[in-house]
Each structure stands twice: as structure tokens, then as C-alpha cells.
Motif scaffolding. Structure first.
Motif, PDB file in Angstrom:
ATOM      1  N   ILE A   1       0.832  -1.211   0.000  1.00  0.00           N
ATOM      2  CA  ILE A   1       0.000   0.000   0.000  1.00  0.00           C
ATOM      3  C   ILE A   1       0.866   1.260   0.000  1.00  0.00           C
ATOM      4  O   ILE A   1       0.633   2.199  -0.776  1.00  0.00           O
ATOM      5  CB  ILE A   1      -0.962  -0.007   1.215  1.00  0.00           C
ATOM      6  CG1 ILE A   1      -2.013  -1.109   1.048  1.00  0.00           C
ATOM      7  CG2 ILE A   1      -1.642   1.349   1.375  1.00  0.00           C
ATOM      8  CD1 ILE A   1      -2.883  -1.310   2.287  1.00  0.00           C
ATOM      9  N   THR A   2       1.879   1.278   0.861  1.00  0.00           N
ATOM     10  CA  THR A   2       2.773   2.454   0.926  1.00  0.00           C
ATOM     11  C   THR A   2       3.609   2.585  -0.332  1.00  0.00           C
ATOM     12  O   THR A   2       3.978   3.693  -0.731  1.00  0.00           O
ATOM     13  CB  THR A   2       3.703   2.350   2.154  1.00  0.00           C
ATOM     14  OG1 THR A   2       4.392   1.088   2.125  1.00  0.00           O
ATOM     15  CG2 THR A   2       2.910   2.458   3.438  1.00  0.00           C
ATOM     16  N   LEU A   3       3.894   1.464  -0.991  1.00  0.00           N
ATOM     17  CA  LEU A   3       4.666   1.489  -2.229  1.00  0.00           C
ATOM     18  C   LEU A   3       3.929   2.246  -3.322  1.00  0.00           C
ATOM     19  O   LEU A   3       4.542   2.907  -4.165  1.00  0.00           O
ATOM     20  CB  LEU A   3       4.960   0.052  -2.675  1.00  0.00           C
ATOM     21  CG  LEU A   3       6.045  -0.135  -3.743  1.00  0.00           C
ATOM     22  CD1 LEU A   3       7.403   0.321  -3.215  1.00  0.00           C
ATOM     23  CD2 LEU A   3       6.100  -1.585  -4.196  1.00  0.00           C
ATOM     24  N   PHE A   4       2.597   2.176  -3.277  1.00  0.00           N
ATOM     25  CA  PHE A   4       1.775   2.878  -4.265  1.00  0.00           C
ATOM     26  C   PHE A   4       1.269   4.219  -3.736  1.00  0.00           C
ATOM     27  O   PHE A   4       0.332   4.794  -4.295  1.00  0.00           O
ATOM     28  CB  PHE A   4       0.594   2.002  -4.681  1.00  0.00           C
ATOM     29  CG  PHE A   4       0.989   0.838  -5.543  1.00  0.00           C
ATOM     30  CD1 PHE A   4       1.184   1.000  -6.905  1.00  0.00           C
ATOM     31  CD2 PHE A   4       1.188  -0.422  -4.989  1.00  0.00           C
ATOM     32  CE1 PHE A   4       1.549  -0.069  -7.707  1.00  0.00           C
ATOM     33  CE2 PHE A   4       1.559  -1.495  -5.774  1.00  0.00           C
ATOM     34  CZ  PHE A   4       1.748  -1.319  -7.141  1.00  0.00           C
ATOM     35  N   GLY A   5       1.878   4.703  -2.652  1.00  0.00           N
ATOM     36  CA  GLY A   5       1.558   6.033  -2.150  1.00  0.00           C
ATOM     37  C   GLY A   5       0.430   6.099  -1.146  1.00  0.00           C
ATOM     38  O   GLY A   5      -0.001   7.200  -0.781  1.00  0.00           O
ATOM     39  N   GLY A   6      -0.081   4.980  -0.664  1.00  0.00           N
ATOM     40  CA  GLY A   6      -1.175   4.969   0.297  1.00  0.00           C
ATOM     41  C   GLY A   6      -0.681   5.030   1.729  1.00  0.00           C
ATOM     42  O   GLY A   6       0.516   4.962   2.004  1.00  0.00           O
ATOM     43  N   GLU A   7      -1.625   5.171   2.661  1.00  0.00           N
ATOM     44  CA  GLU A   7      -1.317   5.202   4.086  1.00  0.00           C
ATOM     45  C   GLU A   7      -1.497   3.806   4.680  1.00  0.00           C
ATOM     46  O   GLU A   7      -2.453   3.100   4.330  1.00  0.00           O
ATOM     47  CB  GLU A   7      -2.237   6.193   4.811  1.00  0.00           C
ATOM     48  CG  GLU A   7      -1.979   7.648   4.462  1.00  0.00           C
ATOM     49  CD  GLU A   7      -0.618   8.124   4.956  1.00  0.00           C
ATOM     50  OE1 GLU A   7      -0.164   7.636   6.020  1.00  0.00           O
ATOM     51  OE2 GLU A   7       0.004   8.957   4.275  1.00  0.00           O
ATOM     52  N   PRO A   8      -0.600   3.382   5.575  1.00  0.00           N
ATOM     53  CA  PRO A   8      -0.738   2.056   6.201  1.00  0.00           C
ATOM     54  C   PRO A   8      -2.061   1.924   6.958  1.00  0.00           C
ATOM     55  O   PRO A   8      -2.561   2.889   7.539  1.00  0.00           O
ATOM     56  CB  PRO A   8       0.450   1.986   7.160  1.00  0.00           C
ATOM     57  CG  PRO A   8       1.421   2.986   6.652  1.00  0.00           C
ATOM     58  CD  PRO A   8       0.601   4.084   6.042  1.00  0.00           C
ATOM     59  N   ILE A   9      -2.634   0.734   6.938  1.00  0.00           N
ATOM     60  CA  ILE A   9      -3.905   0.451   7.602  1.00  0.00           C
ATOM     61  C   ILE A   9      -3.660  -0.586   8.702  1.00  0.00           C
ATOM     62  O   ILE A   9      -3.008  -1.603   8.470  1.00  0.00           O
ATOM     63  CB  ILE A   9      -4.945  -0.093   6.597  1.00  0.00           C
ATOM     64  CG1 ILE A   9      -5.176   0.910   5.459  1.00  0.00           C
ATOM     65  CG2 ILE A   9      -6.260  -0.412   7.301  1.00  0.00           C
ATOM     66  CD1 ILE A   9      -6.024   0.375   4.331  1.00  0.00           C
ATOM     67  N   SER A  10      -4.189  -0.295   9.888  1.00  0.00           N
ATOM     68  CA  SER A  10      -4.045  -1.235  11.007  1.00  0.00           C
ATOM     69  C   SER A  10      -5.166  -2.274  10.932  1.00  0.00           C
ATOM     70  O   SER A  10      -6.211  -2.130  11.565  1.00  0.00           O
ATOM     71  CB  SER A  10      -4.092  -0.482  12.342  1.00  0.00           C
ATOM     72  OG  SER A  10      -3.954  -1.383  13.416  1.00  0.00           O
ATOM     73  N   PHE A  11      -4.949  -3.325  10.145  1.00  0.00           N
ATOM     74  CA  PHE A  11      -5.991  -4.328   9.927  1.00  0.00           C
ATOM     75  C   PHE A  11      -6.329  -5.087  11.207  1.00  0.00           C
ATOM     76  O   PHE A  11      -7.495  -5.341  11.489  1.00  0.00           O
ATOM     77  CB  PHE A  11      -5.538  -5.320   8.848  1.00  0.00           C
ATOM     78  CG  PHE A  11      -5.454  -4.730   7.477  1.00  0.00           C
ATOM     79  CD1 PHE A  11      -6.596  -4.517   6.717  1.00  0.00           C
ATOM     80  CD2 PHE A  11      -4.226  -4.376   6.936  1.00  0.00           C
ATOM     81  CE1 PHE A  11      -6.514  -3.971   5.447  1.00  0.00           C
ATOM     82  CE2 PHE A  11      -4.133  -3.833   5.665  1.00  0.00           C
ATOM     83  CZ  PHE A  11      -5.284  -3.626   4.925  1.00  0.00           C
TER      84      PHE A  11
END
Length: 319
Positions: free
Chosen positions: A160-170
């Protein structure tokens, strides 16, 4: 004076049936011998421990043992029903497991129908092996895999971070924790559960499909008009059995995948029993009372599901 005659006749008839049963068992002694380990297992691990259920109506004292502890009647249940955490865990259990019935129960059925449509048998066998393998992994291993994949610095968040997104606490957010329970449970059990439905599909008379081909039926029409109606009795039986466990599903999974951040969302009835038994001052009488109440609820759900299936024209587990 003639009254004893029917009793003697009944006794004679019973003795005759007993002898007939003995002859039948001796005739099929090889089969009955194979049953002995299973019968012993149930007797030792399922029936003998039932004597411990008396703790639900006693004030357990370790120095007196189960038999010597004093009876207190329904006093433990008075404490149980006054505990707000108990009712909260009941609601959480029903909420999570109703979601399992909606999202998880159809998964093996859908997978079995998809696998049945494959024409390449070798590829089908490979897929069955791949999908069935997770069933044999313990929840400790599955939880470790899920942590490595779904944690903040795990594989999925890295992508997710590789594509510019924010990490999600699943696994650390109550909002995403329950969906992750469903996803991991489907991944673990869908393949193994599909075996039952594939076996039911294999028992369908092929003449029905040949007749449908002659009539020009499409694959979708054969699926909904032949395959699904023929495996519906199996689906109903599996649904009833799943409903009978609605208050006790998923303890191993939740115990291994939960953490302090999702404690509120993970407090199902089994976790409540575990907490009051082992994580605080042990009260075995109280926890046994809760466990017995849970079993009674499961039995009620089982009977209601069985009666409901019969009212709708289906088959039930009980006659």
C-alpha cells in the motif's frame, strides 16, 4: 389374574430382540470392533467429564473437590445474569457468528460449485489440494502468517505504501478486526469444507445432466436447476449443525488473533469464560455456570434451526 401374561410376553419379546441384536453384532463383529475406539473416546472425553457440570450449582472449594463442595443451587446464575460483561459478550458472540453464517457459510458451497465446473481434472486436483492445505495449519500458525501479512509493517501495508497509500491497522482496529476474522476463516476452512459438497455433487445422477443437455440447457441453468437442488439437503444439514455451534464458534481464532487494541471487539462468550477462569481470581463454579448456559443456548439454536428447516419443507437432523 390374567394381567401378568402381557408383561411376560413383553419380557419375552425384549429378550428375543436382545438375542437378535447380539447375533447381528456377532455377524458384523469386524465393523463393531472398529467402532470401539470411537465409543471409548466419546465415553472418556465427552461423557465422563459431564459430572463436572455439577460445579455450576456448587461453590467450588479446591480442598473439598467437586463432590465435596457445597451446593448453592442457582446462586451462580444470579451472579452471571447480573454481570453486564456477560450480556455484552453474548451480544458480541451472536453479532460475530451471525456474520459468519452470512459470509463464511456460503464460501465452501461456492468453492465446490466452482471446482465442479472445471473440466481439466489434473488442474482441479491441484486446486483442491491447495485450498484444503490451510485446514491442517493450527490457528497459531495462521495468526503468525496474518500478523506478518497484515501488520503495520507487513507485506500488505508495504504494498500500500509502495503505491503512495497510508498504512492500515488491519488487526489493531476494531473496525477491521472482525472482517479479518471472516477472511482468515474462509482461507483456512473453505477448501476443507467444500469436500462435503463435492461429495454430494458426485452423487447426483448423471442422467439429469444428459437430459438437460438434450433440452439445450446452459451450464448456468444446470447449476441452478440440477446441482443446487440436489445438494440442498446437504446444505440444510450443514447449516443446522453450524447453527448449533453459534455460541461457541471461533475461540481458537479469536484467542490467537486478538490483542489489547481490539479487546473490546474480541470479547466473545468463550473469551469471557477464559478471562474469568484464568486471567483473574479463578472462579470455576462461575465459569462452569456460564459454559453450561452457553451449551443450552447452542442446543436451543440447534432445535430451532431443525424445526425451521422442517417448517420450510426441508429435511432436519431429528425425526
Amino acid at each position: 389374574m390374567a394381567a401378568p401374561t402381557p408383561a411376560l410376553g413383553e419380557k419375552s419379546g425384549f429378550s428375543q430382540k436382545l438375542r437378535q441384536l447380539g447375533r447381528e453384532m456377532w455377524k458384523n463383529r469386524a465393523i463393531y470392533t472398529l467402532l470401539i475406539p470411537g465409543i471409548l473416546w466419546y465415553f472418556v472425553f465427552a461423557y465422563m467429564p459431564m459430572s463436572g457440570l455439577s460445579l455450576a450449582f456448587k461453590d467450588y472449594k479446591a480442598n473439598l473437590g467437586i463432590l465435596g463442595s457445597p451446593w448453592v443451587g442457582l446462586q451462580n446464575y444470579e451472579y452471571v445474569f447480573r454481570d453486564a460483561a456477560f450480556w455484552k459478550s453474548i451480544w458480541k458472540t451472536v453479532y460475530i457468528n451471525l456474520g459468519r453464517m452470512v459470509f463464511q457459510f456460503p464460501a465452501p458451497i461456492i468453492l465446490a460449485l466452482i471446482l465442479n465446473e472445471f473440466r481439466m481434472k489434473r488442474y482441479k486436483r491441484v486446486l483442491q489440494t491447495v485450498y484444503t492445505f490451510p485446514h491442517f495449519l493450527s490457528w497459531i500458525i495462521v495468526a503468525s502468517i496474518a500478523t506478518n501479512v497484515l501488520s503495520l509493517d507487513g507485506l500488505l501495508n508495504h504494498a500500500i505504501t509502495l503505491f503512495g497509500g497510508e498504512p492500515i491497522s488491519f488487526l489493531g482496529s476494531p473496525g477491521t478486526f472482525i472482517p479479518m476474522l471472516y477472511v482468515t476463516d474462509i482461507w483456512k476452512y473453505a477448501g476443507y469444507g467444500s469436500i462435503v459438497y463435492l461429495a454430494a455433487i458426485s452423487g447426483i445422477d448423471m442422467d439429469q445432466y444428459e437430459a438437460a443437455d438434450i433440452d439445450g440447457a446452459t451450464r448456468a441453468q444446470k447449476l441452478f436447476r440440477i446441482t443446487l437442488p440436489n445438494i440442498m439437503p446437504t446444505i440444510i444439514v450443514m447449516f443446522i449443525m453450524t447453527t448449533g455451534q453459534i455460541m461457541s464458534l471461533g475461540f481458537d481464532q479469536i484467542f490467537n488473533m486478538s490483542n489489547a487494541a481490539v479487546k473490546e471487539a474480541a470479547e466473545v462468550l468463550d473469551m469471557y469464560i477464559y478471562r474469568i477462569t484464568f486471567q483473574s481470581a479463578a472462579d470455576f463454579s462461575f465459569s462452569t455456570a456460564v459454559a453450561l448456559f452457553r451449551s443450552v443456548l447452542n442446543m436451543l439454536f440447534l432445535v430451532l434451526a431443525d424445526r425451521g428447516s422442517k417448517m420450510m419443507g426441508g429435511n432436519g437432523l431429528f425425526g
